[in-house]
Design a protein around this motif. Structure first.
Motif, PDB file in Angstrom:
ATOM      1  N   LEU A  41       0.583  -1.317   0.095  1.00  0.00           N
ATOM      2  CA  LEU A  41      -0.091  -0.156  -0.038  1.00  0.00           C
ATOM      3  C   LEU A  41       0.770   1.508   0.039  1.00  0.00           C
ATOM      4  N   PRO A  42       1.910   1.325   0.792  1.00  0.00           N
ATOM      5  CA  PRO A  42       2.713   2.625   0.625  1.00  0.00           C
ATOM      6  C   PRO A  42       3.153   2.966  -0.539  1.00  0.00           C
ATOM      7  N   THR A  43       3.550   2.187  -1.544  1.00  0.00           N
ATOM      8  CA  THR A  43       4.163   2.264  -2.756  1.00  0.00           C
ATOM      9  C   THR A  43       2.747   2.817  -3.731  1.00  0.00           C
ATOM     10  N   ILE A  44       1.950   2.122  -3.520  1.00  0.00           N
ATOM     11  CA  ILE A  44       0.859   2.457  -4.537  1.00  0.00           C
ATOM     12  C   ILE A  44       0.143   3.702  -3.945  1.00  0.00           C
ATOM     13  N   LYS A  45       0.046   4.075  -2.804  1.00  0.00           N
ATOM     14  CA  LYS A  45      -0.394   5.329  -2.388  1.00  0.00           C
ATOM     15  C   LYS A  45       0.506   6.556  -2.588  1.00  0.00           C
ATOM     16  N   TYR A  46       1.701   6.231  -2.675  1.00  0.00           N
ATOM     17  CA  TYR A  46       2.750   7.288  -2.954  1.00  0.00           C
ATOM     18  C   TYR A  46       2.732   7.750  -4.447  1.00  0.00           C
ATOM     19  N   LEU A  47       2.680   6.482  -5.420  1.00  0.00           N
ATOM     20  CA  LEU A  47       2.440   6.762  -6.674  1.00  0.00           C
ATOM     21  C   LEU A  47       1.255   7.880  -7.054  1.00  0.00           C
ATOM     22  N   LEU A  48      -0.018   7.161  -6.423  1.00  0.00           N
ATOM     23  CA  LEU A  48      -1.237   7.912  -6.590  1.00  0.00           C
ATOM     24  C   LEU A  48      -1.282   9.534  -6.328  1.00  0.00           C
ATOM     25  N   ASP A  49      -0.612   9.621  -5.138  1.00  0.00           N
ATOM     26  CA  ASP A  49      -0.780  10.893  -4.460  1.00  0.00           C
ATOM     27  C   ASP A  49       0.469  11.988  -5.257  1.00  0.00           C
ATOM     28  N   ASN A  50       1.243  11.176  -6.088  1.00  0.00           N
ATOM     29  CA  ASN A  50       2.087  12.220  -6.940  1.00  0.00           C
ATOM     30  C   ASN A  50       1.832  12.138  -8.268  1.00  0.00           C
ATOM     31  N   GLY A  51       0.481  12.014  -8.510  1.00  0.00           N
ATOM     32  CA  GLY A  51      -0.056  12.125  -9.769  1.00  0.00           C
ATOM     33  C   GLY A  51      -0.081  11.125 -10.739  1.00  0.00           C
ATOM     34  N   LYS A  70      -8.761 -20.589 -11.347  1.00  0.00           N
ATOM     35  CA  LYS A  70      -8.801 -20.881  -9.967  1.00  0.00           C
ATOM     36  C   LYS A  70      -7.370 -19.799  -9.327  1.00  0.00           C
ATOM     37  N   TYR A  71      -6.500 -19.453 -10.448  1.00  0.00           N
ATOM     38  CA  TYR A  71      -5.634 -18.445 -10.062  1.00  0.00           C
ATOM     39  C   TYR A  71      -5.714 -17.175 -10.366  1.00  0.00           C
ATOM     40  N   SER A  72      -6.847 -16.633 -10.531  1.00  0.00           N
ATOM     41  CA  SER A  72      -7.273 -15.256 -10.901  1.00  0.00           C
ATOM     42  C   SER A  72      -6.912 -14.493  -9.946  1.00  0.00           C
ATOM     43  N   LEU A  73      -6.238 -13.331 -10.403  1.00  0.00           N
ATOM     44  CA  LEU A  73      -6.041 -12.006  -9.454  1.00  0.00           C
ATOM     45  C   LEU A  73      -7.182 -11.306  -8.928  1.00  0.00           C
ATOM     46  N   LYS A  74      -8.272 -11.542  -9.359  1.00  0.00           N
ATOM     47  CA  LYS A  74      -9.603 -10.811  -9.195  1.00  0.00           C
ATOM     48  C   LYS A  74      -9.668 -10.679  -7.643  1.00  0.00           C
ATOM     49  N   PRO A  75      -9.663 -11.800  -6.607  1.00  0.00           N
ATOM     50  CA  PRO A  75      -9.892 -11.345  -5.179  1.00  0.00           C
ATOM     51  C   PRO A  75      -9.051 -10.467  -4.909  1.00  0.00           C
ATOM     52  N   THR A  76      -7.489 -10.381  -5.671  1.00  0.00           N
ATOM     53  CA  THR A  76      -6.552  -9.401  -4.884  1.00  0.00           C
ATOM     54  C   THR A  76      -6.887  -7.942  -5.067  1.00  0.00           C
ATOM     55  N   GLU A  82     -10.430  -2.094  -1.394  1.00  0.00           N
ATOM     56  CA  GLU A  82     -10.857  -1.825  -0.079  1.00  0.00           C
ATOM     57  C   GLU A  82      -9.869  -1.253   0.612  1.00  0.00           C
ATOM     58  N   TYR A  83      -8.833  -1.552   0.733  1.00  0.00           N
ATOM     59  CA  TYR A  83      -7.812  -0.815   1.406  1.00  0.00           C
ATOM     60  C   TYR A  83      -7.203   0.527   0.695  1.00  0.00           C
ATOM     61  N   LEU A  84      -7.546   0.562  -0.508  1.00  0.00           N
ATOM     62  CA  LEU A  84      -7.210   2.010  -0.969  1.00  0.00           C
ATOM     63  C   LEU A  84      -8.527   3.068  -1.061  1.00  0.00           C
ATOM     64  N   ALA A  85      -9.648   2.410  -0.709  1.00  0.00           N
ATOM     65  CA  ALA A  85     -11.107   3.033  -0.508  1.00  0.00           C
ATOM     66  C   ALA A  85     -11.119   3.620  -1.994  1.00  0.00           C
ATOM     67  N   LYS A  86     -10.830   2.954  -3.103  1.00  0.00           N
ATOM     68  CA  LYS A  86     -11.278   3.523  -4.401  1.00  0.00           C
ATOM     69  C   LYS A  86     -11.244   2.400  -5.292  1.00  0.00           C
ATOM     70  N   GLU A  87     -11.798   2.697  -6.552  1.00  0.00           N
ATOM     71  CA  GLU A  87     -12.030   1.716  -7.565  1.00  0.00           C
ATOM     72  C   GLU A  87     -10.780   1.130  -8.075  1.00  0.00           C
ATOM     73  N   VAL A  88     -10.587  -0.316  -8.320  1.00  0.00           N
ATOM     74  CA  VAL A  88      -9.396  -0.898  -8.797  1.00  0.00           C
ATOM     75  C   VAL A  88      -9.999  -1.490 -10.126  1.00  0.00           C
ATOM     76  N   LYS A  89      -9.845  -0.927 -11.186  1.00  0.00           N
ATOM     77  CA  LYS A  89     -10.304  -1.619 -12.543  1.00  0.00           C
ATOM     78  C   LYS A  89      -9.627  -2.796 -12.675  1.00  0.00           C
ATOM     79  N   PHE A  90     -10.369  -3.816 -13.335  1.00  0.00           N
ATOM     80  CA  PHE A  90      -9.655  -5.234 -13.560  1.00  0.00           C
ATOM     81  C   PHE A  90      -9.518  -5.593 -15.024  1.00  0.00           C
ATOM     82  N   ALA A  91      -8.360  -5.920 -15.873  1.00  0.00           N
ATOM     83  CA  ALA A  91      -8.349  -6.361 -16.986  1.00  0.00           C
ATOM     84  C   ALA A  91      -8.420  -7.899 -17.097  1.00  0.00           C
TER      85      ALA A  91
END
Ligand code: AMP
Length: 393
Positions: A41-51, A70-76, A82-91
């Motif tokens: 989370l710290p890395t992702i938040k830093y990147l988002l906070d910095n535009g 069975k190995y889909s990353l969708k649950p992650t 949830e942790y970022l409290a924002k939408e995470v789009k999924f390809a």
């Protein structure tokens, strides 16, 4: 550290392709331990906070180069959202038209997660066209997947060569904690190795002999070393073809004045799967019809004493078959000793990290690594290819 981190690059209005290690344990599609997501989370938040806009990619499990949901990353992606409290789009695919379109449309402050990289064999093969397709999604590459940093895969190595790059905060923290500690330890420096296979850990035993003052050996690994000293190990798991190598390492330790501590007693049983008889042996020998499952009571005392005297401790591999409550004591007591000491304590991922967390001592440990294989390479003093490929500052 001489490698660029995300603090050293301008990410404003840039698309960042971020390799993470979201290889989390799943049971019936439900995440049972999300520590690896939290650590990111710290890395992702830093990147988002910095535009930046962030395109997250990872592997999960071993789908063997084929699509296996069975190995889909969708649950992650859901948990991350949830942790970022924002939408995470999924390809639904990590490359291809849809992923390219979604990446193109991504705006500053938004997050897109790609499907499992290992649905393609090209990922582990570090195949060039696959690397190019991933690289085309973004302007900048950031690697924060410490757990796979010892692998030369497309997403950890090949793509790095195609884009301006940096490491994230997790890799920075892991390197700082592990490399700095090992290169400049407060002494006495104690290494603890356990687990099942000597053959897997032989190179690390040898390199640790150049660093530590004392090397504690537990788990099934210890039986091969005891066999090298002609003890009787009964039906225990001994790697016969490694006995000569164990003898060489014992002699080398003596030469280097490093104490190798081996169990002086064991918890043994009659049957691995169905242990109806469980005993503590009187010495390091194991009766013919029995097999070793854990370090014994006397050994626990001696190992704890050695940990208590240490100023730096690194640990990889359980002391016994800790998954079974009957044989968890050795691992639990060693974990407790690490929790109690004021020494710097580093746990190298995998089973020992799981054990420390399971026994409730995680908060008392200086650093629990998120990568078993990668931290072992650092214990050995090796350079991680996925870090090596990142630009210098
Ligand atoms: P490794 O992957 O080499 O770290 O080994 C971890 C595994 O070693 C765990 O699953 C333990 O159950 C196993 N292990 C530890 N001690 C013993 C033992 N005495 N006999 C057999 N397996 C063991």
């Amino acid at each position: 550290m001489d490698k660029k981190t995300i603090r050293d690059i301008d990410v404003y209005n840039k698309k960042v392709l971020l390799r993470v290690d979201f290889n989390v344990p799943l049971k019936d599609g439900v995440i049972t331990d999300d520590n690896r997501i939290k650590e990111e989370l710290p890395t992702i938040k830093y990147l988002l906070d910095n535009g930046a806009s962030v395109i997250v990619m990872s592997h999960l499990g071993r789908p063997e180069g084929e699509v296996n949901l069975k190995y889909s990353l969708k649950p992650t992606a859901v948990r991350l959202s949830e942790y970022l409290a924002k939408e995470v789009k999924f390809a639904e695919d990590c490359i291809g038209e849809d992923a390219a379109k979604m990446a193109k449309e991504l705006e500053s402050g938004q997050v897109l997660m790609l499907e499992n990289l290992r649905f393609y064999a090209e990922e582990e093969e570090n195949e060039k066209t696959f690397c190019e397709k991933l690289a085309a999604l973004a302007d900048i590459y950031v690697n924060d997947a410490f757990g796979t940093a010892h692998r030369k895969h497309a997403s950890t190595y090949g793509v790095a060569k195609m884009l301006p790059n940096a490491v994230g905060f997790l890799i920075e923290k892991e390197l700082k904690m592990i490399v700095d500690t090992i290169n400049d330890p407060k002494r006495p420096f104690v290494g603890i190795l356990g687990g099942a296979k000597v053959s897997d850990k032989i190179t690390i035993v040898e390199s640790l002999l150049n660093k530590v003052d004392t090397l504690i050996v537990g788990g099934a690994m210890a039986y091969t070393f005891l066999a090298a000293q002609n003890y009787n190990l009964g039906n225990s798991r001994v790697e016969r073809d490694m006995i000569a190598e164990a003898q060489r390492l014992l002699a080398l330790a003596q030469e280097k004045n490093v104490e190798i501590m081996l169990p002086c007693d064991h918890v043994v049983t009659n049957n691995f799967e169905n242990p109806t008889v469980v005993k503590n042996t009187v010495n390091a020998n194991i009766p013919n019809d029995m097999l070793g499952m854990d370090i014994g009571k006397q050994t626990v005392k001696l190992y704890k004493k050695a940990v208590k005297k240490a100023k730096t401790v690194i640990w990889n591999g359980p002391m016994g078959v800790f998954e079974n409550k009957t044989f968890e004591n050795g691992t639990k007591q060693v974990a407790k000793a690490l929790a109690k000491t004021k020494a710097t304590t580093i746990i190298g991922g995998g089973d020992s990290a799981a054990a420390v967390i399971k026994f409730g001592y995680a908060k008392k440990i200086t650093h629990i690594s998120t990568g078993g294989g990668a931290s072992l390479k650092l214990f050995e003093g090796k350079v991680l290819p996925a870090v090596d490929v990142i630009e210098n500052k």
